[in-house]
Motif scaffolding. Structure first.
Motif, PDB file in Angstrom:
ATOM      1  N   VAL A 106      62.610 -44.365   6.748  1.00  0.00           N
ATOM      2  CA  VAL A 106      63.341 -45.090   7.478  1.00  0.00           C
ATOM      3  C   VAL A 106      64.423 -45.572   6.586  1.00  0.00           C
ATOM      4  O   VAL A 106      65.635 -45.347   6.673  1.00  0.00           O
ATOM      5  N   HIS A 107      63.710 -46.043   5.289  1.00  0.00           N
ATOM      6  CA  HIS A 107      64.652 -46.792   4.323  1.00  0.00           C
ATOM      7  C   HIS A 107      65.733 -45.690   3.899  1.00  0.00           C
ATOM      8  O   HIS A 107      66.945 -45.771   3.589  1.00  0.00           O
ATOM      9  N   SER A 108      65.158 -44.374   3.715  1.00  0.00           N
ATOM     10  CA  SER A 108      65.869 -43.475   3.036  1.00  0.00           C
ATOM     11  C   SER A 108      67.231 -42.778   3.884  1.00  0.00           C
ATOM     12  O   SER A 108      68.111 -42.442   3.412  1.00  0.00           O
ATOM     13  N   THR A 109      67.204 -43.294   5.117  1.00  0.00           N
ATOM     14  CA  THR A 109      68.392 -42.824   6.035  1.00  0.00           C
ATOM     15  C   THR A 109      69.484 -43.906   5.666  1.00  0.00           C
ATOM     16  O   THR A 109      70.470 -43.622   6.139  1.00  0.00           O
ATOM     17  N   THR A 110      69.508 -45.060   4.880  1.00  0.00           N
ATOM     18  CA  THR A 110      70.501 -45.763   4.533  1.00  0.00           C
ATOM     19  C   THR A 110      71.336 -45.149   3.360  1.00  0.00           C
ATOM     20  O   THR A 110      72.318 -45.768   2.672  1.00  0.00           O
ATOM     21  N   ASP A 161      75.279 -42.384  11.634  1.00  0.00           N
ATOM     22  CA  ASP A 161      76.688 -41.737  12.035  1.00  0.00           C
ATOM     23  C   ASP A 161      77.116 -40.657  11.204  1.00  0.00           C
ATOM     24  O   ASP A 161      78.293 -39.962  11.556  1.00  0.00           O
ATOM     25  N   LYS A 162      76.280 -40.026  10.604  1.00  0.00           N
ATOM     26  CA  LYS A 162      76.391 -38.829   9.730  1.00  0.00           C
ATOM     27  C   LYS A 162      75.913 -37.552  10.786  1.00  0.00           C
ATOM     28  O   LYS A 162      74.719 -37.590  11.293  1.00  0.00           O
ATOM     29  N   TYR A 163      76.587 -36.628  11.003  1.00  0.00           N
ATOM     30  CA  TYR A 163      76.386 -35.475  11.953  1.00  0.00           C
ATOM     31  C   TYR A 163      75.074 -34.800  11.234  1.00  0.00           C
ATOM     32  O   TYR A 163      74.262 -34.359  12.090  1.00  0.00           O
ATOM     33  N   ASN A 164      75.288 -34.514   9.782  1.00  0.00           N
ATOM     34  CA  ASN A 164      74.174 -33.996   9.274  1.00  0.00           C
ATOM     35  C   ASN A 164      72.811 -34.731   9.499  1.00  0.00           C
ATOM     36  O   ASN A 164      71.607 -33.982   9.414  1.00  0.00           O
ATOM     37  N   PHE A 165      73.002 -35.904   9.272  1.00  0.00           N
ATOM     38  CA  PHE A 165      71.718 -36.702   9.439  1.00  0.00           C
ATOM     39  C   PHE A 165      71.081 -36.592  10.953  1.00  0.00           C
ATOM     40  O   PHE A 165      69.793 -36.551  11.211  1.00  0.00           O
ATOM     41  N   GLN A 166      72.326 -36.552  11.850  1.00  0.00           N
ATOM     42  CA  GLN A 166      71.773 -36.520  13.236  1.00  0.00           C
ATOM     43  C   GLN A 166      71.170 -35.135  13.495  1.00  0.00           C
ATOM     44  O   GLN A 166      70.011 -35.142  14.321  1.00  0.00           O
ATOM     45  N   LEU A 167      71.431 -33.903  12.841  1.00  0.00           N
ATOM     46  CA  LEU A 167      70.705 -32.847  12.956  1.00  0.00           C
ATOM     47  C   LEU A 167      69.525 -32.942  12.293  1.00  0.00           C
ATOM     48  O   LEU A 167      68.376 -32.419  13.051  1.00  0.00           O
TER      49      LEU A 167
END
Length: 651
Positions: A106-110, A161-167
């Protein structure tokens, strides 16, 4: 009934604990390595406080779990331990570890670095997948571990809010669902397996038998050469020993050595060499009708057993085998071919033990290879005498330097214009037990048994030192023959430097002579060695030019300073030899190297060489090789041949 049920449950818990703790060390090690890598690999030299604190907590938890695993393995494993309690301790630690991983993901998503986030997800997803196999003995944990490991982080990525992260978040949620289903089924299966294990003793026996069969299969595989799938050395020796102790029927052992294999390995590469070995083994299997009595002895050597007693038939069959192995081999876009030389031993006529059979067949192969490659021959006493003689020389050569049995003699090299002595070639001599051993008898042995390095270093050191002791008004160069094996040694340049430093000989007064066989070696490495020598000021010449490999096309790459035309062309100078010498001189003029003619014995040869334009001559017409102590006398007595303005050789 209650007592039976309790014992059954305890056994189930104990089996579950054994499964969980059995793979614990590897899992803990991988977890520690992965956590350390993720924390420090991307953030070095500075690490944020949260990540560093997380790593500290994770390391502490892993240490506690490691202590628990070690305690269980050392103190509890071999006792009637409480399985339920052990399982509880283990899964508690595992689930805490999973929660810590979830927090980290979870922390890495920041983070802003896509590669760091992707690496973290890959690492955690891999551990989630691996946990299914490691934790399958406990249903809740095997489901909870990958679920809590992946789902919170995947949701956080999905909300990014990043498209790559959403994928990545979508993929993570999908993977979580799939792995959860798999984990549940795996846990049910494991539980069912443990149930059956404790319910049916006969099933245990059958499983043990299955394990035994697998072990036997592994044993069989361990006796095969992994590249060719023929017997390896150990397995073949066992088969041969069994054959010699239980079989009274005669047979022949063939020792096969491929001809030209090293050149393929060196020039095209080991991949092509491996393919040649595989094709060779396939042809051996077909020729021998899939007989198991085949072996890859090592490198490009193979052993074969013919169950035949007639020597003539054995040799004929061996010749047929050579023809089969010599057929071209298509590898990618190349057509390669190797020959084969075969030595044969007869059982029990010539040897009755596996060691002697192989030794004699090896001797026979070696003898055949020296006489004519790609032939077959049966061992004889003559071969054993030759082997014994070479072994005698080999043993003597190991102590020759220590016993001061080696010495150098020197043959002058003359300038054609004015017949000035410009250099001396150092020639090695060896005397053992009062017998002078010709160089062509012992140099090959020195190379074969790895003694050439010590002998060659001694020659270099001695020649450089003695050259500084020649008393004449101008310095004379010394030419030293060097084996290709020496030149291929990475430490050769250092040996040359040491010889020059110890003797104080000027580098430009040292000539290194190599034979044309260098062109069959790693030409790039050889070229680099020659350039290093020339950078030091040392000159390099090709000896016995024209007798070996087709080297003219390589001369411009090697950029040697001098070539020495072999005596065989000088002997035939009034026939084809003169044309060849003339061609070499023209090439020399173009490429800028000097030409020395060796083996000059008559006035007619000397006159012809002078007309052709040879720069230097050497041979019995001018002087036989002389002892070092005679060099100064030779120079004094032949002073009239030495002009004060003589140039050094090659200048």
């Amino acid at each position: 009934m209650t007592s039976t049920t309790t014992k059954f449950d305890k056994d189930m818990d104990r089996d579950a604990a054994i499964l969980l703790y059995g793979n614990a060390f590897a899992g803990l090690f991988i977890t520690f390595i992965t956590s350390t890598f993720l924390v420090f690999a991307f953030t070095y030299p500075s690490v944020d406080h949260f990540t560093l604190g997380w790593w500290g907590v994770m390391s502490f938890v892993l240490c506690v779990r490691l202590a628990d695993v070690a305690w269980w393995k050392v103190k509890l494993q071999s006792t009637e331990f409480d399985g339920k309690r052990s399982v509880l301790f283990f899964v508690t630690g595992a689930n805490i570890t999973a929660v810590l991983w979830a927090i980290y993901l979870v922390h890495s998503t920041t983070m802003n670095e896509d590669i760091e986030v992707a690496t973290t997800i890959i690492a955690i997803a891999s551990m989630a997948g691996g946990s299914v196999a490691v934790l399958t003995a406990h249903k809740f944990t095997v489901i909870f571990y990958p679920f809590i490991l992946l789902l919170p982080g995947s949701i956080a990525l999905l909300l990014s809010d990043k498209y790559n992260f959403q994928l990545l978040g979508i993929l993570g949620i999908s993977f979580t669902l799939v792995i959860t289903i798999i984990a549940r089924k795996s846990a049910d299966f494991t539980r069912h397996t443990l149930f059956l294990k404790n319910q049916n003793a006969n099933l245990i026996l059958r499983m043990e038998e299955k394990v035994k069969q697998r072990t036997q299969k592994i044993y069989e595989l361990s006796n095969l050469d992994p590249l060719t799938h023929l017997f390896n050395r150990t397995a073949f020796l066992e088969q041969l020993k069994q054959l010699t102790t239980t079989n009274s029927s005669p047979f022949a052992l063939l020792f096969i050595d491929l001809d030209g294999f090293k050149k393929i390995n060196d020039s095209i590469g080991h991949k092509a060499g491996d393919e040649v070995l595989r094709k060779t083994s396939e042809r051996l299997k077909v020729f021998m009708l899939n007989s198991p009595l085949l072996c890859r002895w090592g490198g490009d050597e193979f052993l074969v057993i013919f169950e035949e007693h007639d020597p003539e038939l054995i040799v004929n069959k061996a010749k047929q085998l050579i023809d089969v192995l010599s057929q071209p081999i298509a590898i990618e876009n190349s057509i390669l071919s190797v020959g084969a030389t075969i030595g044969i031993t007869l059982y029990p006529k010539q040897a009755n033990t596996e060691e002697r059979l192989i030794q004699f067949a090896d001797m026979a192969m070696y003898y055949q290879k020296k006489q004519m490659r790609s032939t077959a021959g049966i061992f004889s006493e003559q071969m054993e005498k030759l082997y014994s003689y070479e072994l005698h020389l080999k043993n003597g050569l190991t102590k020759a330097i220590e016993m001061q049995q080696l010495r150098l003699v020197y043959q002058p090299i003359m300038s054609v214009q004015g017949l000035n002595v410009v250099a001396f070639e150092a020639l090695l001599r060896w005397q053992i037990d009062g017998e002078n051993i010709p160089p062509d008898h012992f140099i090959g042995i020195a190379e074969q048994y790895g003694l050439i390095h010590d002998v060659g270093a001694w020659v270099l050191q001695t020649a450089c030192l003695q050259a500084t002791q020649w008393k004449f008004e101008q310095s004379l160069a010394v030419c030293v023959n060097v084996s290709v094996i020496q030149l291929q040694d990475a430490g050769f340049i250092s040996i040359v430097k040491n010889a020059l430093d110890a003797s104080k000989l000027a580098p430009e007064l040292l000539y290194i002579e190599i034979t044309e066989s260098v062109f069959a070696s790693d030409i790039v490495f050889i070229e680099n060695q020659i350039k290093q020598l020339q950078t030091m000021g040392i000159k390099v010449s090709i000896d016995d030019f024209g007798t070996g490999y087709s080297s003219l096309s390589m001369m411009q790459n090697l950029a040697v300073n001098m070539v020495k035309i072999d005596k065989s062309f000088v002997d035939n100078i009034d026939r084809h030899g003169g044309a060849i010498i003339s061609a070499v001189i023209h090439i020399a003029a173009t490429l800028g190297f000097s030409v020395v003619a060796e083996g000059v014995e008559t006035d007619a040869q000397a006159d012809a060489l002078l007309k052709l334009g040879v720069h230097y001559v050497q041979g019995y017409k001018y002087s036989k090789p002389i002892e070092n102590m005679q060099v100064n006398d030779y120079l004094s007595k032949n002073f009239n041949l030495l002009s004060a303005d003589s140039n050094k050789i090659g200048d």
